[in-house]
Motif scaffolding. Structure first.
Motif, PDB file in Angstrom:
ATOM      1  N   ASP A 297     -13.245  -5.963  -0.475  1.00 31.56           N
ATOM      2  CA  ASP A 297     -12.515  -4.719  -0.215  1.00 31.56           C
ATOM      3  C   ASP A 297     -11.440  -4.983   0.828  1.00 31.56           C
ATOM      4  N   LEU A 298     -10.265  -4.410   0.605  1.00 30.44           N
ATOM      5  CA  LEU A 298      -9.185  -4.410   1.590  1.00 30.44           C
ATOM      6  C   LEU A 298      -9.001  -2.990   2.094  1.00 30.44           C
ATOM      7  N   TYR A 299      -8.783  -2.834   3.420  1.00 31.63           N
ATOM      8  CA  TYR A 299      -8.501  -1.520   4.000  1.00 31.63           C
ATOM      9  C   TYR A 299      -7.137  -1.596   4.675  1.00 31.63           C
ATOM     10  N   LEU A 300      -6.207  -0.783   4.163  1.00 33.03           N
ATOM     11  CA  LEU A 300      -4.802  -0.876   4.538  1.00 33.03           C
ATOM     12  C   LEU A 300      -4.302   0.436   5.129  1.00 33.03           C
ATOM     13  N   PRO A 301      -3.192   0.390   5.894  1.00 28.43           N
ATOM     14  CA  PRO A 301      -2.618   1.630   6.440  1.00 28.43           C
ATOM     15  C   PRO A 301      -2.274   2.621   5.332  1.00 28.43           C
ATOM     16  N   LEU A 302      -2.367   3.916   5.649  1.00 25.80           N
ATOM     17  CA  LEU A 302      -2.122   4.954   4.638  1.00 25.80           C
ATOM     18  C   LEU A 302      -0.698   4.927   4.096  1.00 25.80           C
ATOM     19  N   ASP A 303       0.265   4.461   4.905  1.00 23.59           N
ATOM     20  CA  ASP A 303       1.661   4.466   4.459  1.00 23.59           C
ATOM     21  C   ASP A 303       2.061   3.166   3.761  1.00 23.59           C
ATOM     22  N   THR A 304       1.079   2.315   3.459  1.00 20.70           N
ATOM     23  CA  THR A 304       1.396   1.057   2.790  1.00 20.70           C
ATOM     24  C   THR A 304       1.792   1.305   1.345  1.00 20.70           C
ATOM     25  N   ASN A 305       2.589   0.406   0.796  1.00 18.29           N
ATOM     26  CA  ASN A 305       3.080   0.525  -0.576  1.00 18.29           C
ATOM     27  C   ASN A 305       2.225  -0.366  -1.479  1.00 18.29           C
TER      28      ASN A 305
ATOM     29  N   LYS B 284     -12.540   3.638  11.911  1.00 16.47           N
ATOM     30  CA  LYS B 284     -13.084   4.992  12.108  1.00 16.47           C
ATOM     31  C   LYS B 284     -12.019   6.054  11.842  1.00 16.47           C
ATOM     32  N   GLU B 285     -11.271   5.821  10.782  1.00 20.26           N
ATOM     33  CA  GLU B 285     -10.238   6.756  10.325  1.00 20.26           C
ATOM     34  C   GLU B 285      -9.945   6.460   8.860  1.00 20.26           C
ATOM     35  N   LYS B 286      -9.096   7.279   8.258  1.00 15.65           N
ATOM     36  CA  LYS B 286      -8.785   7.100   6.842  1.00 15.65           C
ATOM     37  C   LYS B 286      -7.890   5.885   6.618  1.00 15.65           C
ATOM     38  N   ARG B 287      -8.163   5.181   5.538  1.00 17.67           N
ATOM     39  CA  ARG B 287      -7.402   4.000   5.129  1.00 17.67           C
ATOM     40  C   ARG B 287      -7.313   3.971   3.611  1.00 17.67           C
ATOM     41  N   LEU B 288      -6.363   3.192   3.089  1.00 16.80           N
ATOM     42  CA  LEU B 288      -6.303   2.943   1.656  1.00 16.80           C
ATOM     43  C   LEU B 288      -7.190   1.749   1.337  1.00 16.80           C
TER      44      LEU B 288
ATOM     45  N   GLU C 175      -8.115   3.783  -3.575  1.00 20.13           N
ATOM     46  CA  GLU C 175      -8.344   5.162  -3.154  1.00 20.13           C
ATOM     47  C   GLU C 175      -8.289   5.289  -1.631  1.00 20.13           C
ATOM     48  N   GLU C 176      -8.096   6.515  -1.179  1.00 16.89           N
ATOM     49  CA  GLU C 176      -8.101   6.811   0.247  1.00 16.89           C
ATOM     50  C   GLU C 176      -9.539   7.083   0.669  1.00 16.89           C
TER      51      GLU C 176
END
Length: 216
Positions: A189-197, A87-91, A78-79
């Motif tokens: 938990d992994l936190y990844l860039p929003l544009d990741t596939n 300190k921003e949105k991540r996947l 989830e986002e």
């Protein structure tokens, strides 16, 4: 092959099992009770050995991919707003480990360790929504030129009372290499860039160091 974090516990368990066998053999005469106790002791030994196993994994190094840091089941995709570092949105992709899973934590990408911090905390069940922010945990961020920054967080569960983190600031991380251990049930938990596939689905079982979680 067993993880170094389990060597002391395995030795103590062997001593306990041998002592218990001798006591049962000398002081318990009821046949069925002796067999029941011996079977229980053997089952306990097998559980400990299984928990601390450290199977060799074959990681295909790829700077464009994120591999699973642990064995287990994907329970969150989830986002979210990551409060501690980005300190921003991540996947967010979360992998839950049961007590019978391999509990070695591995680097999800190769690169430089640019952040590593331990947080004391509670021991809520690992799937609790607030576990990521309130439980005992460690946060590590690894960066490389191809993928960018990936944050992974080891989270203690209701049974896990010790998190081991080998990742130190400015270390060189190698994808799939041992970066820590969590004892007795937990999640990462992994936190990844929003544009990741994202390459996994909810409830999918993954293997640490081998299963691809995401790619550029």
């Amino acid at each position: 092959m067993f993880h170094k974090e389990g060597h002391k516990i395995i030795l103590i368990t062997f001593i306990f099992i041998i002592a218990s066998f001798l006591l049962v053999d000398n002081f318990i005469e009821i046949g069925w009770l002796r067999i029941l106790i011996l079977v229980a002791l053997l089952a306990f030994l097998i559980l400990i050995l299984q928990f601390f196993r450290n199977p060799k994994r074959h990681t295909s190094l790829n700077s464009k991919q994120v591999v699973s840091p642990v064995d287990g089941k994907v329970v969150v995709i989830e986002e979210v707003f990551e409060k501690e570092y980005f300190k921003e949105k991540r996947l967010q992709v979360s992998v839950f480990m049961s007590p019978i899973n391999v509990h070695v934590t591995r680097y999800p990408i190769s690169g430089n360790v640019i952040f590593s911090k331990y947080h004391p905390g509670k021991y809520l069940v690992a799937w609790h929504p607030k576990a990521s922010e309130e439980n005992e945990r460690t946060t590590v961020v690894v960066e490389n030129e191809t993928y960018g920054k990936v944050l992974y967080r080891q989270i203690a569960g209701a049974l896990a009372k010790r998190i081991v983190n080998y990742a130190k600031l400015n270390d060189k991380a190698l994808q799939g290499e041992d970066s820590g251990f969590i004892k007795f049930g937990s999640r990462v938990d992994l936190y990844l860039p929003l544009d990741t596939n994202i390459k996994v689905q909810l409830n999918q079982k993954v293997r640490g160091g081998e299963s691809v979680i995401a790619e550029v």
